[in-house]
Write an enzyme that holds these catalytic residues in place. Structure first.
Site: not given
Ligand code: PEP
Length: 250
Positions: A92, A160
Site C-alpha cells: 500500500h 491506486e
Molecule cells: C486507499 O488508501 O487505499 C484508498 C483507496 O483510500 P480512499 O478510498 O480513502 O481514497
C-alpha cells in the site's frame, strides 16, 4: 460471471474493539450480495472479534516476509491465516511512504503470502507528478519477480494512483479514462511477463476516492473487476451503496 471484488481498507481505524464490532455488524448485509466478494481489512487486533463470518472475507493490511522469529512488531502470514484471513493488502502507498516499504520487500511479502495461501492484494500506483507507466512498470516487474506462472493468477492487482487517494494532501479525482489507460498498460506488462493467457486473466481493481457515485463507473469504463475503498469503507451506509452499485452491474 466472476464476482466483483470489493475491498474495505479500514487502515488504522476505528480505535476500540466495540466500535469495530459495530462497524462490522453494520456492513454484514453487504456480504449477502451475490455478485460481489466483499473483503474487510481491519487493523490486526480486531480480527479475532469477528469470529468466522461466512459471507464476508477477512484480510490483513500487511504481513512480514519471514515465517516467524525475532522480528519485533511484525505479523506473519500464518498468524493472519490462523485468524481467518483469506486476503492481505501488500505494498500500500502509505506503507511505501511512511514505513519504508520497497518493491523488494513487497516482492518478499507477496511470495510469503502465496506460500501461506493468502490472496495478495498488490497495490501499485504513481505519485503526483510521476509518470504512471514508469512507476507501474517498475513496481510490477520488481514486485512480481520470481512469482511462478502457477501462482500469478491468485494475485489481485490494485491500481491506486496515490494522488487520487482521499487522505492525500490534495487528492484529485482519477477520471475513468485515466484509470482505463492504466488498466490497459498494466495488462500489457502482465502479458509481457506471464504470457497472453495468464496476463489476460489476472484481476485488476481500482482504488482512490471511490464512493457510491463513481464505483460502478470505474468497473464499466476500465475493464477492472473491483474496487479498494479506504475512507468510504468507514461509513456503512456509503459502503453498502457502493456494494449495491457493483452488485447491480450486469
Ligand atoms: C486507499 O488508501 O487505499 C484508498 C483507496 O483510500 P480512499 O478510498 O480513502 O481514497
Amino acid at each position: 460471471m466472476d464476482k466483483k471484488i470489493l475491498v474495505a481498507n479500514w487502515k488504522m481505524n476505528p480505535q476500540t474493539a466495540r466500535e469495530a464490532r459495530v462497524l462490522f455488524d453494520a456492513m454484514i448485509n453487504v456480504g449477502r450480495l451475490k455478485n460481489i466478494e466483499t473483503v474487510i481489512c481491519p487493523p490486526y487486533p480486531f480480527l479475532p472479534i469477528f469470529g468466522s463470518p461466512k459471507s464476508i472475507k477477512l484480510g490483513g493490511q500487511d504481513i512480514f516476509w519471514e515465517p516467524q522469529g525475532a522480528f519485533t512488531g511484525e505479523i506473519s502470514g500464518k498468524m493472519l491465516k490462523n485468524l481467518g484471513c483469506e486476503y492481505v493488502i501488500l505494498g500500500h502507498s502509505e506503507r511505501r511512504q511512511f514505513l519504508g516499504e520497497t518493491d523488494e520487500t513487497v516482492n518478499l511479502k507477496l511470495k510469503m503470502a502465496l506460500k501461506e495461501n493468502l490472496t495478495p492484494i498488490f497495490c501499485i500506483g504513481e505519485r503526483e507528478g510521476e509518470e504512471m507507466s514508469d512507476i507501474v512498470e517498475n513496481q510490477l516487474k520488481q514486485g512480481l519477480a520470481d512469482i511462478g506462472k502457477n501462482q500469478i493468477e491468485k494475485i489481485v492487482i490494485a491500481y491506486e494512483p496515490v494522488w487520487a487517494i482521499s487522505t492525500g494532501v490534495q487528492a484529485k479525482p482519477c477520471l475513468p479514462d485515466d484509470a482505463l489507460s492504466a488498466a490497459v498498460f498494466i495488462r500489457k506488462i502482465l502479458t509481457g511477463l506471464f504470457g497472453k493467457y495468464l496476463g489476460g486473466k489476472i484481476r485488476i481493481i481500482y482504488g482512490g476516492s471511490v464512493d457510491s457515485g463513481n464505483a460502478a463507473g470505474y468497473l464499466k469504463q476500465t475493464q477492472m473487476v473491483g474496487v479498494l475503498v479506504g475512507g468510504a469503507s468507514l461509513d456503512p451506509q456509503e459502503f453498502s451503496k457502493i456494494a449495491n452499485s457493483l452488485n447491480n452491474l450486469a
